[in-house]
Design a protein around this motif. Sequence first.
Motif, PDB file in Angstrom:
ATOM      1  N   GLU A 270     -45.789 -12.886   5.508  1.00  0.00           N
ATOM      2  CA  GLU A 270     -45.852 -12.696   6.965  1.00  0.00           C
ATOM      3  C   GLU A 270     -46.160 -14.004   7.680  1.00  0.00           C
ATOM      4  OE1 GLU A 270     -47.384 -11.952  10.906  1.00  0.00           O
ATOM      5  OE2 GLU A 270     -48.570 -12.717   9.217  1.00  0.00           O
ATOM      6  N   ARG A 271     -47.142 -14.740   7.172  1.00  0.00           N
ATOM      7  CA  ARG A 271     -47.544 -15.987   7.827  1.00  0.00           C
ATOM      8  C   ARG A 271     -46.434 -17.034   7.772  1.00  0.00           C
ATOM      9  NH1 ARG A 271     -50.711 -20.532   5.912  1.00  0.00           N
ATOM     10  NH2 ARG A 271     -51.098 -19.445   3.951  1.00  0.00           N
ATOM     11  N   HIS A 272     -45.783 -17.152   6.633  1.00  0.00           N
ATOM     12  CA  HIS A 272     -44.799 -18.217   6.486  1.00  0.00           C
ATOM     13  C   HIS A 272     -43.440 -17.844   7.069  1.00  0.00           C
ATOM     14  CE1 HIS A 272     -47.338 -21.050   4.423  1.00  0.00           C
ATOM     15  NE2 HIS A 272     -47.764 -20.085   3.622  1.00  0.00           N
ATOM     16  N   LEU A 273     -43.104 -16.565   7.111  1.00  0.00           N
ATOM     17  CA  LEU A 273     -41.893 -16.189   7.835  1.00  0.00           C
ATOM     18  C   LEU A 273     -42.014 -16.587   9.303  1.00  0.00           C
ATOM     19  CD1 LEU A 273     -40.728 -12.683   6.533  1.00  0.00           C
ATOM     20  CD2 LEU A 273     -39.379 -14.781   6.618  1.00  0.00           C
ATOM     21  N   ARG A 274     -43.179 -16.321   9.890  1.00  0.00           N
ATOM     22  CA  ARG A 274     -43.397 -16.741  11.289  1.00  0.00           C
ATOM     23  C   ARG A 274     -43.376 -18.253  11.409  1.00  0.00           C
ATOM     24  NH1 ARG A 274     -48.021 -16.163  13.053  1.00  0.00           N
ATOM     25  NH2 ARG A 274     -49.141 -15.195  11.310  1.00  0.00           N
ATOM     26  N   ALA A 275     -44.049 -18.931  10.483  1.00  0.00           N
ATOM     27  CA  ALA A 275     -44.145 -20.389  10.575  1.00  0.00           C
ATOM     28  C   ALA A 275     -42.799 -21.062  10.360  1.00  0.00           C
ATOM     29  CB  ALA A 275     -45.155 -20.909   9.549  1.00  0.00           C
ATOM     30  N   ASN A 276     -41.931 -20.460   9.554  1.00  0.00           N
ATOM     31  CA  ASN A 276     -40.651 -21.062   9.222  1.00  0.00           C
ATOM     32  C   ASN A 276     -39.542 -20.721  10.217  1.00  0.00           C
ATOM     33  OD1 ASN A 276     -40.107 -22.302   6.125  1.00  0.00           O
ATOM     34  ND2 ASN A 276     -42.055 -21.258   6.407  1.00  0.00           N
ATOM     35  N   THR A 277     -39.859 -19.926  11.242  1.00  0.00           N
ATOM     36  CA  THR A 277     -38.826 -19.434  12.143  1.00  0.00           C
ATOM     37  C   THR A 277     -39.198 -19.717  13.593  1.00  0.00           C
ATOM     38  OG1 THR A 277     -38.465 -17.622  10.572  1.00  0.00           O
ATOM     39  CG2 THR A 277     -37.421 -17.427  12.729  1.00  0.00           C
ATOM     40  N   PHE A 278     -38.271 -20.284  14.340  1.00  0.00           N
ATOM     41  CA  PHE A 278     -38.469 -20.455  15.773  1.00  0.00           C
ATOM     42  C   PHE A 278     -38.518 -19.082  16.443  1.00  0.00           C
ATOM     43  CE2 PHE A 278     -36.303 -24.610  14.979  1.00  0.00           C
ATOM     44  CZ  PHE A 278     -37.262 -25.452  15.532  1.00  0.00           C
ATOM     45  N   HIS A 409     -27.535 -21.238  23.788  1.00  0.00           N
ATOM     46  CA  HIS A 409     -28.471 -22.360  23.719  1.00  0.00           C
ATOM     47  C   HIS A 409     -29.805 -21.871  23.180  1.00  0.00           C
ATOM     48  CE1 HIS A 409     -30.675 -25.968  24.550  1.00  0.00           C
ATOM     49  NE2 HIS A 409     -31.417 -25.394  25.490  1.00  0.00           N
ATOM     50  N   PHE A 410     -30.259 -22.502  22.111  1.00  0.00           N
ATOM     51  CA  PHE A 410     -31.538 -22.184  21.488  1.00  0.00           C
ATOM     52  C   PHE A 410     -32.469 -23.360  21.771  1.00  0.00           C
ATOM     53  CE2 PHE A 410     -28.304 -19.743  19.470  1.00  0.00           C
ATOM     54  CZ  PHE A 410     -28.891 -18.532  19.127  1.00  0.00           C
ATOM     55  N   ALA A 411     -33.228 -23.242  22.856  1.00  0.00           N
ATOM     56  CA  ALA A 411     -33.995 -24.381  23.356  1.00  0.00           C
ATOM     57  C   ALA A 411     -35.009 -24.870  22.335  1.00  0.00           C
ATOM     58  CB  ALA A 411     -34.684 -23.998  24.664  1.00  0.00           C
ATOM     59  N   ASP A 412     -35.691 -23.954  21.642  1.00  0.00           N
ATOM     60  CA  ASP A 412     -36.732 -24.387  20.705  1.00  0.00           C
ATOM     61  C   ASP A 412     -36.137 -25.136  19.514  1.00  0.00           C
ATOM     62  OD1 ASP A 412     -35.541 -22.116  19.652  1.00  0.00           O
ATOM     63  OD2 ASP A 412     -37.378 -20.905  19.646  1.00  0.00           O
ATOM     64  N   ALA A 413     -34.946 -24.756  19.089  1.00  0.00           N
ATOM     65  CA  ALA A 413     -34.281 -25.410  17.966  1.00  0.00           C
ATOM     66  C   ALA A 413     -33.382 -26.559  18.393  1.00  0.00           C
ATOM     67  CB  ALA A 413     -33.458 -24.389  17.185  1.00  0.00           C
ATOM     68  N   GLY A 414     -33.144 -26.697  19.698  1.00  0.00           N
ATOM     69  CA  GLY A 414     -32.275 -27.764  20.182  1.00  0.00           C
ATOM     70  C   GLY A 414     -30.831 -27.602  19.775  1.00  0.00           C
ATOM     71  N   LEU A 415     -30.413 -26.372  19.484  1.00  0.00           N
ATOM     72  CA  LEU A 415     -29.043 -26.122  19.053  1.00  0.00           C
ATOM     73  C   LEU A 415     -28.279 -25.423  20.171  1.00  0.00           C
ATOM     74  CD1 LEU A 415     -27.820 -24.874  15.615  1.00  0.00           C
ATOM     75  CD2 LEU A 415     -26.998 -23.741  17.676  1.00  0.00           C
ATOM     76  N   THR A 416     -27.099 -25.949  20.483  1.00  0.00           N
ATOM     77  CA  THR A 416     -26.264 -25.375  21.530  1.00  0.00           C
ATOM     78  C   THR A 416     -24.854 -25.197  20.985  1.00  0.00           C
ATOM     79  OG1 THR A 416     -27.559 -26.552  23.206  1.00  0.00           O
ATOM     80  CG2 THR A 416     -25.447 -25.631  23.910  1.00  0.00           C
ATOM     81  N   VAL A 417     -24.257 -24.039  21.278  1.00  0.00           N
ATOM     82  CA  VAL A 417     -22.877 -23.768  20.879  1.00  0.00           C
ATOM     83  C   VAL A 417     -22.025 -23.651  22.135  1.00  0.00           C
ATOM     84  CG1 VAL A 417     -21.307 -22.172  19.726  1.00  0.00           C
ATOM     85  CG2 VAL A 417     -23.567 -22.617  18.744  1.00  0.00           C
TER      86      VAL A 417
END
Length: 650
Positions: A270-278, A409-417
Motif C-alpha cells: 500500500e505504501r509503495h504503490l502510493r509512493a511509486n505513482t503520481f 496533459h499529466f501535470a505531475d508527470a510532465g507528460l503531454t500527448v
Amino acid sequence: MTVRSGSAGWYLRRLSRMGPQEVAGRVADTVRRRRWRSAPPDCPDVTGARFTAVLPAGTLAAVPPDAVKRLVAEADRLMYGHAEYFGVVRDDLADPDWWYDPKTGRRAPGGYAFDVPYRDEDACGDIKQIWELSRHQYLTQLAAAYAVTGDERYAERVAGHLRSWWAGNAPLRGVHWTSGIELGIRLLSWVWVRRLLDGWPGAAALFEDNPVARAQIWHHQRWLAAFPSRGSSANNHVIAEAAGQFAAACAFAWFPASARWRADALRSLERHLRANTFPSGLNRELATEYHGLVLELGLAAVAEADAAGVPVPATIRLVLLRMTDALAAVVDSRLRPPRQGDADDGHGLVVDGAGTDRWASLLATGDAVFGRLAWWPAVTGTDVRTPLLAALVKPAGPSVSRPASRPAHFADAGLTVLRGPDGIWCRCDGGPHGFLSIAAHAHADALSLEVRHDGVDVLADPGTYCYHGQPEWRRYFRSTLGHNTLQLDGTDQSVSGGPFLWTRHATSRVLTADTSDEGVARWCAEHDGYQGSVHRRRVELTAARRELRVVDEVRGPRRAARLAFHLGPAVTAELTGHRAVLSWTRDGEDRSAVLDLPARLSWRAHRGETDPPLGWYSAGFGRREPSTTLVGTGFTDGAEGFTTVLGFRG
C-alpha cells in the motif's frame, strides 16, 4: 562519466545518493547476511497444509477460444524445449540448466548467495538471461495450458521442472537468491501454478504435501521479510517483493509467520504503490513498461487478497484504478503506450501465449475490474489472464471521481500527448528526470518527443536494449543523443554515475500544455540540465495541415549543438540538404511525410553505426536493429532558434 557497477567509484557515488536511514538499513542487512551464512534456519514443521485459493467454478469456461489456441501453441513450443528470451533463442528448456546463460555460454558460480558477483558478466554471464527462466512464468503458461485442456503432459512437465529447480537451488545458495524482485515474482508464479494445477491429481503432492516445496516457499518469504528494497532503491522492485510475499502469505498460509508476513507485505504494498505513482495515475519512474509491471503486480495482489478474504485498503484499489485510466489515456490508436525510460520486458503474471497484446490485456482487465469509461479506446483483442483475475477480484467499492474526458496533459508527470487526425500521436516529455535520488530507470531525455502515425513510430524513442555487460550500449540508449532532443557540447543533460545511477538530474518544467483547441495543440517546456544555459522547446500540432512544428531555443552562451531525430525502423529517409522525405508502409498502404530541418545546422543520416553507437532501435530487451537517425550539428545563437517542421502527406 559512467562508472562500472560494482567498482569503488560506483559505490562512492551510490552511497552519496542515500540518506542516513537507508545507510543504517543497509548496514543492518550486511550484518544479517553474515549471520545467515553461519546459522541457516530450518523451515518449521507444519501439518495439515491445504490449498484453498482455487478458481471459482466456471472460470475456465469464460476464457475465449482464440486465447486458448494461442496459449496451447505456446505451451507446445515450451514442451519441445523452445523459447526466446531477450532476443536469444533457446532449445534447451526440456531439461534446463538453471544457472546457464545461453547468450555468453557462461555458467554462474555457486556458493553463498550474497557472495555471487551477479553484476559481473565475465564471472556470471548475462544475469537477465539466467534470472528470467527462473521467474517460472513459462511454468504458469504450461499450468494454464493444463487448466484449459486437462492434458496432464503439461502438468507433469511443470512438476518435473519445479522439482529440478528446488533440488538445484537450495535456500541461500547461488545466483537465484541474490535479488528480491526475482524471489517475489517467482513466489507469485508458484501461487498461480498451484492454482492452475488444482484439478491435477499430483498437485498436493507437489506443493503442500511436499516438505521441499514448503521449505522453498518459507525461505523465499523469510528472505523477502529480511531484505526489502529500501530508500533510493524502493522502486518497482519493492512492489514485486511485496506483491509476491503477500500472494504467497495469502495462498500458502501454512506457517507460524504467515499472518505477520501477510500484514507486513500488505502495508508495504500500500505504501509503495502510493509512493511509486503520481496522483494522475502515471508511474513515477516515467518508464512505461514499469507502469505495466507495477499494474500487473498490483492487480494480482488484489486478486489474491480477495480470494483469501483479506481486506485491502481502499487506497490500493484507487491507485490501480488511476493507473488503468492513465494507461487508457496515453495509448495511441493501436493501443501502444509511450516508449519512455527503461524497459526490460518484465511481466508480473504470464498465462497467455505469444501474440497476446500486453496493453490490450491490461485494459481488458481494467474494464472487467473497474469498468471502462466512455472515452476509453476500444479493445478488440482477447486474453486468458483477464477472466482469471476478474473471477477472483471482488467488485469495486463506492464509486470515485474519474476523468470525464480523455486526459492529454499529466501535470505531475510532465507528460503531454498531442493528437491529430489519422492517428497522429505526439508524446512530449517535460517531467522529472526520474524517481528517487538515483532515478535508476531514467534516460537523459528531457524535452524529447515521440511521434507516431497510426501506431507506426515516425520519430521514435529508440528504447533500452541492455542493462548489464555492455556499457557502451547502455550509455547510448539512455543518452541525450539517443533521444529526439537537443544536445549541447557533446554532454548529457543529466550526469550518470553508473548503469542505474544518476548523480545530477536535469530539472524540467512545462510552461504551456494547451490541448483544448481541436485545431491547434500547443506545448512548451524548458530544462536546466546544461549548466549556464536553458533549453526551451515549443511544439505545435496543427490538425488541418497535419503538421507538427518544433522550435528549439537556447538561452545562454554560444555552444556546440547536436539535434537528433530518430526514425522508427519501418521508416526510410531520403535526406537532401536540410529536407528529409520519409516513407513507410502500414497495412499494405504507402505512407509518407516531409521533415524540414533547421537550415542553420549541417545534417547527416546515420544508420547502424557501432563506433560509437548511433542509428539503432530496440523493440525489446536484448534486441536491436539498425534504424535511421538524422543529426544536425552547429552552434546555438541566443537570437535565433532551430525550427523543425514535420508534415504528413495523404
